[in-house]
Design a protein around this motif. Structure first.
Motif, mmCIF file in Angstrom:
data_model
loop_
_atom_site.group_PDB
_atom_site.id
_atom_site.type_symbol
_atom_site.label_atom_id
_atom_site.label_comp_id
_atom_site.label_asym_id
_atom_site.label_seq_id
_atom_site.Cartn_x
_atom_site.Cartn_y
_atom_site.Cartn_z
ATOM 1 N N THR A 168 53.961 62.670 151.235
ATOM 2 C CA THR A 168 54.743 61.472 150.949
ATOM 3 C C THR A 168 53.825 60.501 150.232
ATOM 4 O O THR A 168 52.731 60.202 150.721
ATOM 5 N N ARG A 226 53.894 56.674 148.633
ATOM 6 C CA ARG A 226 54.627 55.415 148.482
ATOM 7 C C ARG A 226 53.788 54.458 147.662
ATOM 8 O O ARG A 226 52.572 54.411 147.796
ATOM 9 N N TRP A 276 62.010 62.363 143.706
ATOM 10 C CA TRP A 276 62.278 60.945 143.907
ATOM 11 C C TRP A 276 62.979 60.800 145.250
ATOM 12 O O TRP A 276 64.049 61.359 145.471
ATOM 13 N N MET A 277 62.390 60.027 146.162
ATOM 14 C CA MET A 277 62.976 59.822 147.488
ATOM 15 C C MET A 277 63.622 58.446 147.630
ATOM 16 O O MET A 277 64.622 58.298 148.317
ATOM 17 N N SER A 278 63.027 57.429 147.012
ATOM 18 C CA SER A 278 63.543 56.057 147.054
ATOM 19 C C SER A 278 62.810 55.277 145.973
ATOM 20 O O SER A 278 61.894 55.805 145.340
ATOM 21 N N ASP A 309 60.459 53.365 145.955
ATOM 22 C CA ASP A 309 58.999 53.288 146.091
ATOM 23 C C ASP A 309 58.399 54.514 146.784
ATOM 24 O O ASP A 309 57.305 54.466 147.313
ATOM 25 N N GLU A 310 59.114 55.636 146.755
ATOM 26 C CA GLU A 310 58.646 56.817 147.486
ATOM 27 C C GLU A 310 58.911 58.102 146.724
ATOM 28 O O GLU A 310 60.000 58.317 146.189
ATOM 29 N N LEU A 364 58.128 62.542 147.052
ATOM 30 C CA LEU A 364 57.703 63.662 147.880
ATOM 31 C C LEU A 364 57.073 64.677 146.953
ATOM 32 O O LEU A 364 57.735 65.198 146.046
#
Length: 190
Positions: free
Chosen positions: A29, A31, A67-69, A71-72, A74
């Motif tokens: 992860t 961020r 793309w997870m969010s 600002d995140e 994986l």
């Protein structure tokens, strides 16, 4: 020291599609500010692919970045390379506000393979699985029945699913049930 094992130790089920434990995968992860030139350069160096757009995944060989969010990310990498990649990220992002964590052993990955993968997943996730709505390269972070999960399609007959390791057996059983022979929906075929 014990040897690492995947969450379901290679379990599989053959139904209208094959459901299988995809084995050990390295997962990091990351961020931070995804628009930062430093972050973009570090990700490219780590996985060989650019930071993907919203709800997308980018791949280069055995490595991917999802793309997870806002600002995140994986990072999906070979299990044996996680330590070196984390060290590289920490060096490349020195002075930058970021967090990079090895989550490999906290997650499980499953593969669905076969012509009816869209039907199977449509039974569990509130995502439009029509061919023109969800394509290879798309990535969704959502619910699978009652658990959090994420998935993507490397190709039109494969869906990769990641969930927390603590619910891996539940996820596997959900997927098996959705893939039972005789449970064809027929909507997403062809």
């Amino acid at each position: 020291m014990s040897e690492p094992v995947s969450a379901m130790a290679g379990a599989f089920h053959d139904g209208i599609v094959r459901v299988e434990d995809a084995g050990l995968h390295g997962m990091i992860t990351l961020r931070g500010d995804l628009s930062s030139a430093k972050v973009k350069k570090a990700v490219k160096a780590a996985v060989g692919a650019d930071v993907p757009g919203q709800r997308m995944i980018a791949s280069a060989g055995e490595k991917s970045v999802a793309w997870m969010s806002p600002d995140e990310l994986l990072l999906l990498v070979p299990y044996s390379e996680v330590g070196d990649i984390l060290s590289g990220l920490e060096a490349a992002l020195a002075g930058e506000h970021f967090l990079a964590v090895n989550v490999s052993d906290a997650r499980a990955i499953f593969a669905l393979r076969g012509g009816q993968v869209r039907d199977v997943l449509a039974k569990l996730a509130p995502v439009d699985m029509a061919r023109d709505a969800f394509k290879p390269g798309d990535f969704r972070r959502t619910r699978l029945a009652q658990i959090a999960g994420a998935f993507w399609m490397p190709d039109n007959e494969t869906i990769m699913i990641v969930c927390f390791r603590s619910v891996a057996e539940y996820a596997f059983n959900l997927l098996k049930t959705a893939a039972l022979s005789g449970g064809e929906v027929g909507y997403h075929d062809a």
